[in-house]
Motif scaffolding. Sequence first.
Motif, PDB file in Angstrom:
ATOM      1  N   LEU A 184      -8.920  16.505 -39.688  1.00  0.00           N
ATOM      2  CA  LEU A 184      -9.422  17.869 -39.837  1.00  0.00           C
ATOM      3  C   LEU A 184      -8.878  18.719 -38.697  1.00  0.00           C
ATOM      4  CD1 LEU A 184     -13.176  17.331 -40.787  1.00  0.00           C
ATOM      5  CD2 LEU A 184     -11.435  18.426 -42.185  1.00  0.00           C
ATOM      6  N   GLY A 185      -8.361  19.884 -39.019  1.00  0.00           N
ATOM      7  CA  GLY A 185      -7.846  20.789 -38.007  1.00  0.00           C
ATOM      8  C   GLY A 185      -6.448  20.463 -37.515  1.00  0.00           C
ATOM      9  N   ALA A 186      -5.781  19.497 -38.118  1.00  0.00           N
ATOM     10  CA  ALA A 186      -4.445  19.102 -37.661  1.00  0.00           C
ATOM     11  C   ALA A 186      -3.398  20.169 -37.949  1.00  0.00           C
ATOM     12  CB  ALA A 186      -4.028  17.781 -38.309  1.00  0.00           C
ATOM     13  N   GLY A 187      -3.583  20.939 -39.030  1.00  0.00           N
ATOM     14  CA  GLY A 187      -2.608  21.977 -39.363  1.00  0.00           C
ATOM     15  C   GLY A 187      -2.038  21.885 -40.766  1.00  0.00           C
ATOM     16  N   LYS A 188      -2.684  21.102 -41.636  1.00  0.00           N
ATOM     17  CA  LYS A 188      -2.191  20.923 -43.001  1.00  0.00           C
ATOM     18  C   LYS A 188      -2.166  22.241 -43.763  1.00  0.00           C
ATOM     19  CE  LYS A 188      -5.382  17.864 -43.827  1.00  0.00           C
ATOM     20  NZ  LYS A 188      -6.002  17.782 -42.507  1.00  0.00           N
ATOM     21  N   ILE A 242       4.332  16.847 -52.532  1.00  0.00           N
ATOM     22  CA  ILE A 242       4.262  16.676 -51.080  1.00  0.00           C
ATOM     23  C   ILE A 242       2.835  16.314 -50.683  1.00  0.00           C
ATOM     24  CG2 ILE A 242       4.557  17.807 -48.844  1.00  0.00           C
ATOM     25  CD1 ILE A 242       6.561  19.648 -50.296  1.00  0.00           C
ATOM     26  N   PHE A 243       2.693  15.211 -49.962  1.00  0.00           N
ATOM     27  CA  PHE A 243       1.407  14.796 -49.413  1.00  0.00           C
ATOM     28  C   PHE A 243       1.318  15.317 -47.981  1.00  0.00           C
ATOM     29  CE2 PHE A 243       0.734  10.617 -51.998  1.00  0.00           C
ATOM     30  CZ  PHE A 243       0.652  11.350 -53.166  1.00  0.00           C
ATOM     31  N   LEU A 244       0.183  15.931 -47.649  1.00  0.00           N
ATOM     32  CA  LEU A 244      -0.074  16.442 -46.302  1.00  0.00           C
ATOM     33  C   LEU A 244      -1.206  15.620 -45.694  1.00  0.00           C
ATOM     34  CD1 LEU A 244       0.054  20.212 -47.258  1.00  0.00           C
ATOM     35  CD2 LEU A 244       1.862  18.877 -46.180  1.00  0.00           C
ATOM     36  N   PHE A 288      -3.563  21.536 -53.443  1.00  0.00           N
ATOM     37  CA  PHE A 288      -4.744  20.695 -53.647  1.00  0.00           C
ATOM     38  C   PHE A 288      -5.361  20.322 -52.309  1.00  0.00           C
ATOM     39  CE2 PHE A 288      -2.104  19.898 -57.315  1.00  0.00           C
ATOM     40  CZ  PHE A 288      -2.989  19.694 -58.365  1.00  0.00           C
ATOM     41  N   ASP A 289      -6.682  20.170 -52.313  1.00  0.00           N
ATOM     42  CA  ASP A 289      -7.404  19.608 -51.176  1.00  0.00           C
ATOM     43  C   ASP A 289      -8.383  18.599 -51.759  1.00  0.00           C
ATOM     44  OD1 ASP A 289      -9.234  18.961 -49.153  1.00  0.00           O
ATOM     45  OD2 ASP A 289      -9.007  20.904 -48.196  1.00  0.00           O
ATOM     46  N   LEU A 301       7.801  13.789 -50.512  1.00  0.00           N
ATOM     47  CA  LEU A 301       7.665  13.824 -49.057  1.00  0.00           C
ATOM     48  C   LEU A 301       6.234  13.517 -48.662  1.00  0.00           C
ATOM     49  CD1 LEU A 301       9.572  17.119 -48.149  1.00  0.00           C
ATOM     50  CD2 LEU A 301      10.465  14.784 -48.034  1.00  0.00           C
ATOM     51  N   ARG A 302       6.089  12.759 -47.586  1.00  0.00           N
ATOM     52  CA  ARG A 302       4.786  12.533 -46.975  1.00  0.00           C
ATOM     53  C   ARG A 302       4.871  13.126 -45.580  1.00  0.00           C
ATOM     54  NH1 ARG A 302       2.615   8.489 -43.889  1.00  0.00           N
ATOM     55  NH2 ARG A 302       4.412   7.129 -44.200  1.00  0.00           N
ATOM     56  N   VAL A 303       4.024  14.128 -45.331  1.00  0.00           N
ATOM     57  CA  VAL A 303       4.036  14.843 -44.062  1.00  0.00           C
ATOM     58  C   VAL A 303       2.792  14.427 -43.271  1.00  0.00           C
ATOM     59  CG1 VAL A 303       4.029  17.104 -42.936  1.00  0.00           C
ATOM     60  CG2 VAL A 303       5.205  16.807 -45.140  1.00  0.00           C
ATOM     61  N   ALA A 304       3.000  13.777 -42.137  1.00  0.00           N
ATOM     62  CA  ALA A 304       1.908  13.337 -41.273  1.00  0.00           C
ATOM     63  C   ALA A 304       1.866  14.243 -40.045  1.00  0.00           C
ATOM     64  CB  ALA A 304       2.110  11.886 -40.855  1.00  0.00           C
ATOM     65  N   ILE A 305       0.709  14.867 -39.819  1.00  0.00           N
ATOM     66  CA  ILE A 305       0.551  15.796 -38.694  1.00  0.00           C
ATOM     67  C   ILE A 305      -0.458  15.202 -37.716  1.00  0.00           C
ATOM     68  CG2 ILE A 305      -0.043  18.144 -37.993  1.00  0.00           C
ATOM     69  CD1 ILE A 305       0.505  18.987 -40.936  1.00  0.00           C
ATOM     70  N   ASN A 306      -0.035  15.045 -36.475  1.00  0.00           N
ATOM     71  CA  ASN A 306      -0.896  14.474 -35.441  1.00  0.00           C
ATOM     72  C   ASN A 306      -0.909  15.354 -34.209  1.00  0.00           C
ATOM     73  OD1 ASN A 306      -1.668  11.787 -36.590  1.00  0.00           O
ATOM     74  ND2 ASN A 306       0.560  11.632 -36.736  1.00  0.00           N
ATOM     75  N   ALA A 307      -2.108  15.490 -33.610  1.00  0.00           N
ATOM     76  CA  ALA A 307      -2.244  16.257 -32.371  1.00  0.00           C
ATOM     77  C   ALA A 307      -1.674  15.452 -31.210  1.00  0.00           C
ATOM     78  CB  ALA A 307      -3.711  16.580 -32.118  1.00  0.00           C
TER      79      ALA A 307
END
Length: 155
Positions: free
Chosen positions: A38-42, A32-34, A80-81, A123-129
């Motif tokens: 920075l600070g988005a919630g990964k 899974i890619f997150l 991983f980071d 899965l590719r998980v994209a998190i946006n504010a």
Amino acid sequence: MSNFFEILLLGEQAMVDFGSRLGKLLPDGCLIFLEGDLGAGKTTLSRGILGAFGHHGVVKSPTYTLVEPYRLGERLIYHFDLYRLGDPEELEFIGIRDYLNQASCCLIEWPERGEGMLPEPDLRVAINAVDDARCVAIFAGTINGQKILGELNAQ
């Protein structure tokens, strides 16, 4: 089978809860890619995923160590980071193939830093504010990922 899922989450607990919901659907051997700023919630999402496997306690982003292993019962999860990765070739030095070839679940923050060295994720998980909320968009990259999204959409 579905290739896409999207949800709007308000607050840290909603992100953790959604991570737990997603984690319960993950089979062994998934990648899974997150993605997100920075600070988005990964890492918060990762905490929820790890919680689904029985982890209690702090989940830190492994920014300096690159990888943090978690053995939870019979499950092995690697978080991983890659934020501080200078060159994707450095992944060879940490033995990335060994991590990915196991029946483990691998969560990778900042996967774009490892471009060319990482396989297609399930899965590719994209998190946006979005104002005070977070839009979480999940894309399937494999048949395994499509099955997971199908189950997520069916809930």
